[in-house]
Scaffold this motif. Structure first.
Motif, PDB file in Angstrom:
ATOM      1  N   ALA A 221       0.847  -1.189   0.000  1.00  0.00           N
ATOM      2  CA  ALA A 221       0.000   0.000   0.000  1.00  0.00           C
ATOM      3  C   ALA A 221       0.882   1.238   0.000  1.00  0.00           C
ATOM      4  O   ALA A 221       1.962   1.244   0.579  1.00  0.00           O
ATOM      5  CB  ALA A 221      -0.915  -0.010   1.223  1.00  0.00           C
ATOM      6  N   ILE A 222       0.418   2.289  -0.634  1.00  0.00           N
ATOM      7  CA  ILE A 222       1.253   3.479  -0.816  1.00  0.00           C
ATOM      8  C   ILE A 222       1.661   4.107   0.514  1.00  0.00           C
ATOM      9  O   ILE A 222       2.778   4.624   0.658  1.00  0.00           O
ATOM     10  CB  ILE A 222       0.541   4.515  -1.723  1.00  0.00           C
ATOM     11  CG1 ILE A 222       1.564   5.496  -2.313  1.00  0.00           C
ATOM     12  CG2 ILE A 222      -0.571   5.229  -0.996  1.00  0.00           C
ATOM     13  CD1 ILE A 222       2.530   4.883  -3.284  1.00  0.00           C
ATOM     14  N   VAL A 223       0.790   4.046   1.507  1.00  0.00           N
ATOM     15  CA  VAL A 223       1.124   4.607   2.814  1.00  0.00           C
ATOM     16  C   VAL A 223       2.257   3.813   3.457  1.00  0.00           C
ATOM     17  O   VAL A 223       3.144   4.386   4.103  1.00  0.00           O
ATOM     18  CB  VAL A 223      -0.116   4.646   3.739  1.00  0.00           C
ATOM     19  CG1 VAL A 223       0.285   5.035   5.150  1.00  0.00           C
ATOM     20  CG2 VAL A 223      -1.150   5.626   3.198  1.00  0.00           C
ATOM     21  N   HIS A 226       5.463   4.881   1.795  1.00  0.00           N
ATOM     22  CA  HIS A 226       5.801   6.213   2.327  1.00  0.00           C
ATOM     23  C   HIS A 226       6.408   6.099   3.725  1.00  0.00           C
ATOM     24  O   HIS A 226       7.443   6.716   4.018  1.00  0.00           O
ATOM     25  CB  HIS A 226       4.535   7.067   2.363  1.00  0.00           C
ATOM     26  CG  HIS A 226       4.688   8.388   3.038  1.00  0.00           C
ATOM     27  ND1 HIS A 226       5.594   9.351   2.632  1.00  0.00           N
ATOM     28  CD2 HIS A 226       4.034   8.921   4.117  1.00  0.00           C
ATOM     29  CE1 HIS A 226       5.497  10.403   3.420  1.00  0.00           C
ATOM     30  NE2 HIS A 226       4.565  10.175   4.324  1.00  0.00           N
ATOM     31  N   VAL A 260       2.445  11.422   0.253  1.00  0.00           N
ATOM     32  CA  VAL A 260       1.437  10.652  -0.471  1.00  0.00           C
ATOM     33  C   VAL A 260       0.605  11.603  -1.321  1.00  0.00           C
ATOM     34  O   VAL A 260       0.050  12.587  -0.817  1.00  0.00           O
ATOM     35  CB  VAL A 260       0.532   9.871   0.501  1.00  0.00           C
ATOM     36  CG1 VAL A 260      -0.579   9.155  -0.274  1.00  0.00           C
ATOM     37  CG2 VAL A 260       1.355   8.867   1.297  1.00  0.00           C
ATOM     38  N   ASN A 262      -1.829  10.252  -3.789  1.00  0.00           N
ATOM     39  CA  ASN A 262      -3.137   9.597  -3.758  1.00  0.00           C
ATOM     40  C   ASN A 262      -2.937   8.107  -3.508  1.00  0.00           C
ATOM     41  O   ASN A 262      -1.813   7.608  -3.562  1.00  0.00           O
ATOM     42  CB  ASN A 262      -3.927   9.840  -5.049  1.00  0.00           C
ATOM     43  CG  ASN A 262      -3.223   9.242  -6.263  1.00  0.00           C
ATOM     44  OD1 ASN A 262      -2.994   8.034  -6.328  1.00  0.00           O
ATOM     45  ND2 ASN A 262      -2.875  10.085  -7.230  1.00  0.00           N
ATOM     46  N   SER A 263      -4.023   7.427  -3.239  1.00  0.00           N
ATOM     47  CA  SER A 263      -3.957   5.978  -2.999  1.00  0.00           C
ATOM     48  C   SER A 263      -4.860   5.237  -3.970  1.00  0.00           C
ATOM     49  O   SER A 263      -5.438   4.204  -3.650  1.00  0.00           O
ATOM     50  CB  SER A 263      -4.362   5.668  -1.553  1.00  0.00           C
ATOM     51  OG  SER A 263      -5.633   6.218  -1.272  1.00  0.00           O
ATOM     52  N   GLU A 264      -4.977   5.773  -5.194  1.00  0.00           N
ATOM     53  CA  GLU A 264      -5.800   5.131  -6.218  1.00  0.00           C
ATOM     54  C   GLU A 264      -5.098   3.902  -6.773  1.00  0.00           C
ATOM     55  O   GLU A 264      -3.872   3.864  -6.889  1.00  0.00           O
ATOM     56  CB  GLU A 264      -6.088   6.119  -7.353  1.00  0.00           C
ATOM     57  CG  GLU A 264      -6.898   7.331  -6.916  1.00  0.00           C
ATOM     58  CD  GLU A 264      -7.069   8.329  -8.055  1.00  0.00           C
ATOM     59  OE1 GLU A 264      -6.644   8.008  -9.182  1.00  0.00           O
ATOM     60  OE2 GLU A 264      -7.612   9.420  -7.805  1.00  0.00           O
ATOM     61  N   ASN A 265      -5.870   2.919  -7.159  1.00  0.00           N
ATOM     62  CA  ASN A 265      -5.312   1.689  -7.701  1.00  0.00           C
ATOM     63  C   ASN A 265      -5.160   1.754  -9.219  1.00  0.00           C
ATOM     64  O   ASN A 265      -5.770   2.599  -9.881  1.00  0.00           O
ATOM     65  CB  ASN A 265      -6.203   0.495  -7.337  1.00  0.00           C
ATOM     66  CG  ASN A 265      -6.253   0.281  -5.839  1.00  0.00           C
ATOM     67  OD1 ASN A 265      -5.310   0.590  -5.132  1.00  0.00           O
ATOM     68  ND2 ASN A 265      -7.361  -0.258  -5.366  1.00  0.00           N
ATOM     69  N   THR A 281       4.730   6.509  -9.254  1.00  0.00           N
ATOM     70  CA  THR A 281       3.409   5.885  -9.298  1.00  0.00           C
ATOM     71  C   THR A 281       3.572   4.379  -9.140  1.00  0.00           C
ATOM     72  O   THR A 281       4.545   3.784  -9.606  1.00  0.00           O
ATOM     73  CB  THR A 281       2.680   6.192 -10.622  1.00  0.00           C
ATOM     74  OG1 THR A 281       3.436   5.674 -11.724  1.00  0.00           O
ATOM     75  CG2 THR A 281       2.505   7.689 -10.806  1.00  0.00           C
ATOM     76  N   ASN A 284      -0.709   0.845  -6.366  1.00  0.00           N
ATOM     77  CA  ASN A 284      -1.519   1.164  -5.179  1.00  0.00           C
ATOM     78  C   ASN A 284      -1.510   2.638  -4.804  1.00  0.00           C
ATOM     79  O   ASN A 284      -1.892   2.994  -3.687  1.00  0.00           O
ATOM     80  CB  ASN A 284      -1.022   0.336  -3.990  1.00  0.00           C
ATOM     81  CG  ASN A 284      -1.153  -1.149  -4.241  1.00  0.00           C
ATOM     82  OD1 ASN A 284      -2.218  -1.617  -4.616  1.00  0.00           O
ATOM     83  ND2 ASN A 284      -0.072  -1.882  -4.081  1.00  0.00           N
ATOM     84  N   GLY A 285      -1.071   3.503  -5.724  1.00  0.00           N
ATOM     85  CA  GLY A 285      -1.071   4.922  -5.427  1.00  0.00           C
ATOM     86  C   GLY A 285       0.203   5.609  -5.886  1.00  0.00           C
ATOM     87  O   GLY A 285       1.051   4.999  -6.548  1.00  0.00           O
TER      88      GLY A 285
END
Length: 319
Positions: A221-223, A226, A260, A262-265, A281, A284-285
Motif C-alpha cells: 500500500a502506498i502509505v 511512504h 502521499v 493519492n492511494s488510487e489503484n 506511481t 496502489n497509489g
C-alpha cells in the motif's frame, strides 16, 4: 539529601544522540566524574582515527574520557570504581556486563528511544516510523541482565508527524530525552523513583537494520511505502533500482523524503516528471518524491534532480 553538584555520575555514550543529553547534565551542574565512549575509529578518505561525538563533547568540557576496548577489562573496571560514582547513565552505548552496571550504589539507568516495552532493540526510532506509529517517546529504565527489559523509571511521549522522517524525529527526541534524563536523575537523587516492571505482552521489536533491508517493496500500500521511506531516512535510506530503457544500464536511486499524492489503484510502476515534481506511481497509489540521490551523485531536491536526469528514459525494475 545531596545537592546536585554532589551527585557523582559516570556517563556512557557514543553518537550525537548522546551528546545532547551529556550537555544537559553539564548545564545542570552535575558532577560528571568520567565519560565512557567507544575507541577512536578510522574515518574519512584518509582513514585517520577520529573520536566519537561524545568524546569530542567531553574533551571540550574538560571531562575525563575512558575508551575501553573490552568492558570486562580489569583495569577499566578499576578505573570505574575509582570514580566513586553514585549513578551511571547510559545513552546509545554498548550492552554492559553485570560487573559494570552493578558498580554504582544508586544503580545504572539507560535512556531508550521508544515507549518501552515496545520497540526494544537497536533501531526503535526507525521502526516506529516504518510501522506508521503516530506517537512514540523515550523511556528511562534500570539496566538488568537482558537488553531493554529493566524496570521503567520514566516515560515521556511525543507525536510523530505524517511526513516526519526518522532523522527529524531523532533530533526532536534528543531534546526530549535530555530533559527526561535530568528528571530521572532528580527522582533517584531525592529517593522518589518508583521503578515498574515491563509488560511482556504484544511486543513490537526494533531489530538492527542493514543496507540490504532497504530495497522498497513497491507492491505494498502506498502509505506503507511512504512510511518505509520516512523510517529509513536519512540512514540507511530506502532505494529503488532503475534501468535505462535502451542501454539497459542499471542505477540505484535513494529516496529520502516523500508525500502521499493519492492511494488510487491501477497505475503503472513508473517515475514521472509532472511540472517540477518527481512522482513515483505504483499499482496502489503515488508519491511525490521530495529528495533523492542517484547512484554516484549528490543528494538533491526533486527540482534539481529533474533538471539533470531524463526520467522518461529510465524504468523501475524490481527483484
Amino acid at each position: 539529601m545531596k545537592e546536585k553538584k554532589d551527585l557523582n555520575i559516570v556517563f556512557m555514550g557514543t553518537p550525537e544522540f548522546a551528546v545532547t543529553i551529556l550537555e544537559k547534565l553539564i548545564k545542570e551542574e552535575y558532577n560528571i566524574k568520567a565519560v565512557v565512549t567507544a575507541p577512536d575509529r578510522p574515518a574519512g578518505r584518509g582513514r585517520k582515527l577520529k573520536g566519537s561525538a561524545v568524546k569530542e563533547c567531553a574533551i571540550a568540557n574538560d571531562l575525563p574520557v575512558l575508551q575501553p576496548t573490552s568492558l570486562k577489562d580489569e583495569s577499566f573496571i578499576e578505573e570505574l570504581k575509582q570514580c566513586k560514582a553514585d549513578l551511571f547513565i547510559v545513552v546509545a552505548f554498548r550492552m554492559l556486563p553485570e560487573i559494570v552496571w552493578k558498580i554504582p550504589a544508586m544503580g545504572t539507568f539507560n535512556l531508550h528511544g521508544s515507549l518501552l516495552p515496545q520497540y526494544r532493540g537497536a533501531a526503535p526510532i526507525n521502526w516506529a516510523v516504518i510501522n506508521g506509529e503516530t506517537e512514540t517517546g523515550v523511556t528511562t529504565f534500570f539496566i538488568d541482565e537482558k537488553i531493554d527489559t529493566g524496570e521503567i523509571l520514566k516515560h515521556d511521549t511525543m507525536t510523530i508527524g505524517e511526513n516526519e522522517t526518522a532523522g527529524q524525529l531523532h533530533d526532536r527526541m534528543m531534546v526530549l530525552g535530555a530533559q527526561t534524563v535530568v528528571d530521572t536523575v532528580e527522582m533517584i537523587r531525592k529517593g522518589e523513583a518508583n521503578p515498574q516492571p515491563q509488560s511482556e505482552k504484544d511486543l513490537k521489536l526494533a531489530p538492527k537494520i542493514s543496507k540490504q533491508d532497504c530495497l522498497l517493496d513497491l507492491d505494498q500500500a502506498i502509505v506503507k511505502i511512504h512510511n518505509f521511506i520516512r523510517g529509513m531516512s536519512p540512514y540507511p535510506t530506502a532505494w529503488i533500482k532503475l534501468q535505462h530503457i535502451e542501454s539497459k544500464e542499471e542505477k540505484t536511486l535513494k529516496i529520502f523524503s516523500s508525500e502521499v499524492v493519492n492511494s488510487e489503484n491501477g497505475k503503472p510502476l513508473k517515475l514521472i516528471k509532472e511540472e517540477k515534481k518527481l512522482l513515483l506511481t505504483t499499482p496502489n497509489g503515488a508519491l511525490d518524491l521530495k529528495e533523492v540521490q542517484l547512484q554516484g551523485k549528490k543528494r538533491l531536491d526533486a527540482k534539481s534532480f529533474l533538471a539533470g536526469f531524463p526520467v522518461d528514459e529510465w524504468q523501475i525494475i524490481t527483484e
